[in-house]
Design an enzyme around this catalytic site. Sequence first.
Site, PDB file in Angstrom:
ATOM      1  N   THR A 129      31.327  33.919  44.103  1.00 55.93           N
ATOM      2  CA  THR A 129      31.652  33.643  42.701  1.00 55.93           C
ATOM      3  C   THR A 129      33.154  33.776  42.475  1.00 55.93           C
ATOM      4  OG1 THR A 129      29.490  34.427  41.949  1.00 55.93           O
ATOM      5  CG2 THR A 129      31.271  34.414  40.324  1.00 55.93           C
ATOM      6  N   GLY A 130      33.711  34.882  42.931  1.00 59.43           N
ATOM      7  CA  GLY A 130      35.131  35.121  42.694  1.00 59.43           C
ATOM      8  C   GLY A 130      36.030  34.122  43.396  1.00 59.43           C
ATOM      9  N   GLY A 156      26.492  34.628  45.421  1.00 59.46           N
ATOM     10  CA  GLY A 156      26.987  35.920  45.874  1.00 59.46           C
ATOM     11  C   GLY A 156      28.198  36.342  45.065  1.00 59.46           C
ATOM     12  N   CYS A 157      28.484  37.634  45.097  1.00 64.91           N
ATOM     13  CA  CYS A 157      29.598  38.142  44.292  1.00 64.91           C
ATOM     14  C   CYS A 157      30.940  37.608  44.787  1.00 64.91           C
ATOM     15  CB  CYS A 157      29.578  39.668  44.266  1.00 64.91           C
ATOM     16  SG  CYS A 157      29.569  40.463  45.886  1.00 64.91           S
ATOM     17  N   PHE A 158      31.197  37.699  46.092  1.00 62.33           N
ATOM     18  CA  PHE A 158      32.468  37.167  46.608  1.00 62.33           C
ATOM     19  C   PHE A 158      32.542  35.648  46.424  1.00 62.33           C
ATOM     20  CE2 PHE A 158      32.359  41.098  49.379  1.00 62.33           C
ATOM     21  CZ  PHE A 158      33.472  41.712  48.826  1.00 62.33           C
TER      22      PHE A 158
END
Lengths: 272, 272, 272, 272
Positions: free
Chosen positions: B78-79, B74-76
């Site tokens: 990953t960050g 997921g994008c979050f």
Amino acid sequence: LGLPHGTSARLADQLLERGVGVVDLSASFRLDRELYEATYDEHPCPHHLSGAVYGLAELHREQLRGARLIAGPGCFPTGVTLAVAAAYRAGLASAAPLIADCKTGVTGAGVKASLGTHFCNVADRVMPYKVEGHRHAPEIARNLSDLAGRAVRVRFTPHLVPVRRGILSTCYVPLVDGVSRAALRDALSALVEGERFLELLPPGRQPDTARVAGTNRVELQVVHDPANGLAVMTSAIDNLCRGSSGGALQALNVALGLDEGAGLSQLTPTLP
Amino acid sequence: LGLPHGTSARLADQLLERGVGVVDLSASFRLDRELYEATYDEHPCPHHLSGAVYGLAELHREQLRGARLIAGPGCFPTGVTLAVAAAYRAGLASAAPLIADCKTGVTGAGVKASLGTHFCNVADRVMPYKVEGHRHAPEIARNLSDLAGRAVRVRFTPHLVPVRRGILSTCYVPLVDGVSRAALRDALSALVEGERFLELLPPGRQPDTARVAGTNRVELQVVHDPANGLAVMTSAIDNLCRGSSGGALQALNVALGLDEGAGLSQLTPTLP
Amino acid sequence: LGLPHGTSARLADQLLERGVGVVDLSASFRLDRELYEATYDEHPCPHHLSGAVYGLAELHREQLRGARLIAGPGCFPTGVTLAVAAAYRAGLASAAPLIADCKTGVTGAGVKASLGTHFCNVADRVMPYKVEGHRHAPEIARNLSDLAGRAVRVRFTPHLVPVRRGILSTCYVPLVDGVSRAALRDALSALVEGERFLELLPPGRQPDTARVAGTNRVELQVVHDPANGLAVMTSAIDNLCRGSSGGALQALNVALGLDEGAGLSQLTPTLP
Amino acid sequence: LGLPHGTSARLADQLLERGVGVVDLSASFRLDRELYEATYDEHPCPHHLSGAVYGLAELHREQLRGARLIAGPGCFPTGVTLAVAAAYRAGLASAAPLIADCKTGVTGAGVKASLGTHFCNVADRVMPYKVEGHRHAPEIARNLSDLAGRAVRVRFTPHLVPVRRGILSTCYVPLVDGVSRAALRDALSALVEGERFLELLPPGRQPDTARVAGTNRVELQVVHDPANGLAVMTSAIDNLCRGSSGGALQALNVALGLDEGAGLSQLTPTLP
């Protein structure tokens, strides 16, 4: 007075000596001498500090009545203190540090031209700043320590977002064991009761900087996170109004015995 | 596959049966069955879960080699995972919950027309959302638990900011006693060493979503806050590239034995 | 040279005397002496003016080959000239004045901090500026007069919009009697034929600053308005690339006999 | 009534038959039957058209008194008509077409979710739309023809800019021979005299959408361009207020014999 700290202190000194009351928007009179000098620099007229009243009307209404020297709170301290005051005052917060993650609009950086406020350096971008330390952190910690009756530690991180007005404060309050959702909500209800500028949002809605822009209103919300022993307490204010001149006017109204909303109640946001 | 979870799982099932390798960008194969069904819904083909590899190349490079089913993170996750991985892997984080306060651009909400992405509901405004709970929280917690070798608790709060691309993650990592600034920086240096898409910024600079927009790069920083027993670990990614297709392509390159930057290294941001 | 006009002229003078070729991005060498001194101020080295070549590759390709002094066109003149060149070159425009209404992003105002580029003075706002007169108007008129073989009058009005990069030029070309839609489209087709950086859009689509941002591309369109005797000719460019350094590099490539797209063809926009 | 044209006409018909006065914000009653049916579609109740009064108070104040059916003007027609009314009414404009180049904020596209209003399709971008023809052009031409006492041709091109509220109209008025700057300014002074919602700016300043946002005010300016035989007449309005509900309320006040600014005068912009 809306001047840099230090400059305003010297001018306030002269005004007070001539019997003129002062509302000062700088940091000059917000802290005691020790904290001020640790955070800013040498104070030019420390003898006025004991008489200054911190201008957060909801928390200092009694002291404000008749005050001759009012210290307008910082913009971030206004947003964070009001977001979490209910929990600290009610003894719901533990000794672990408060984490306050704030997002501010660009007016917070002032009207002067600077590279940091150039449209092309702000638009379509989000970034933290002064992560190593910001002068508003000691002011927040002092406010909460006063409410809690003990030393409160605060981790405060501001972020710049491509917005003109507004501060959204997302505060992670460490809870003492056994605090319930109802206790949190009750504490907030008690805080906002009878307060015309504080609004506790219904469950499921979050504070919104656009709804408060152009007004003296403060939107508040709490989400209980028992799995992590936290309350996520959030607030939205307009830094240009409630976070500076509006909050100061509210405090002045109290000091002068006027209607607390005089000059403030008619403000309405121009939301699209 | 870039499809809703569930839909992509059913299609992946058919493709895998015919011998076709799959990179799936949905949540379908990111979690084990128990966590998936607690977070999403019943899994249509749970027998594939044990063979799926989580596509975060910097942390799962060995498992990715030759993988036939890659679950794009997921994008979050990953960050946040890349922001704090160094601390959790090196045993610097305590058992207190991680607090991850994320700010995302509007592309994170997808390309479909909705009231929530209408220009007039986004511009000049900042707001938190899904504070009660977001599906990416369990994925982040799983990632960090794997790194730490113990259960890690995560408080995750996303915010929408008027930005097109990018996620800024501000992570408050609770530290075990005695962790030094140097230990934090060393752990991050070890993480980024040899990694072409990770960059540890020099002290004093903070990650910037605009600098990574349009690229697969991740900017990282840590600020030690010993007074609060915390490390403030921050990252910036482009959610559309590193946070989805770019990260997936990087993982696929590893799986196929290609140069890890193939198709990614030439990307450059178009900063004004 | 990317310097203020005048300053760059003096430096170019020294460089040329030492045999160094010069590409100058300022206005110093764009106009003849009379027009320059009427528009700007006294020219420090007017003897170089006759040897300077105007660096709009699509219109001056032959003169550019082997050029030793190239004058990079202004950003607005690039957008407007390319938008309407086809009509003026083909004799489709009447003697009435051209009206060029341009919308520019904030990078057009330069990188220096100024009140005019402060985020809060630009965001959520649109305004015309220099309506009384802008220095680019004579340059545009000169370009079109050269193409038409007669004096062309130009009304040019720039507007600032809350965008970072890009100029959209909406040009109202007065037509001679009897010009057909097909004649307009044919003239544009002839202009773009074989040009790698010019694109005539299909009917019904309009140029878009976001699609050309970060590239050297120019999008073009024409809409015939026979009821008003006009053609609405539009263009979009990236002022930072095609409107300055990119256009200059293209011209330099021609001058040096290199591939015209060297250093430019790989640029891609990072559209969300 | 704030409904789609046609729908509102049918409802207005019923209301009027029952003796209820109607202020209609749609296009239903703005044009005569012929122009309406050429521009929109068959009119459901054409017998009401002759009794409808066009609700632009500054130009139709006498007709509005006691009106039972008021047609609120379109947003663009409000901005353009007020920008150039002075010139057309005073006979300063020639027979050549008016060119009106308008820039509108995104609220002009309505509150419904659509791809065209998705933040990522609007932010950091400027584009023309409906260049082939927009339904407001005939309304503008009719307004100016009425003022001039002859048929006026109009070229109208709208543009979408990343702004929430506001329309900036840049109008290029072709002048009859010999019109002086003073004559233009005098005509505008006569228009704004005694009008509380019209403001002619001092020379050198241009209308600004941000200054009028949230109000019923109209800012006006004219720049004489004798070299091109033109006047550049500009206006800024808030499309949500003056361009729709605010203008309608002003007209209703006139119709009912109330103070013309009732409900409108206290509006103030929340400029940063």
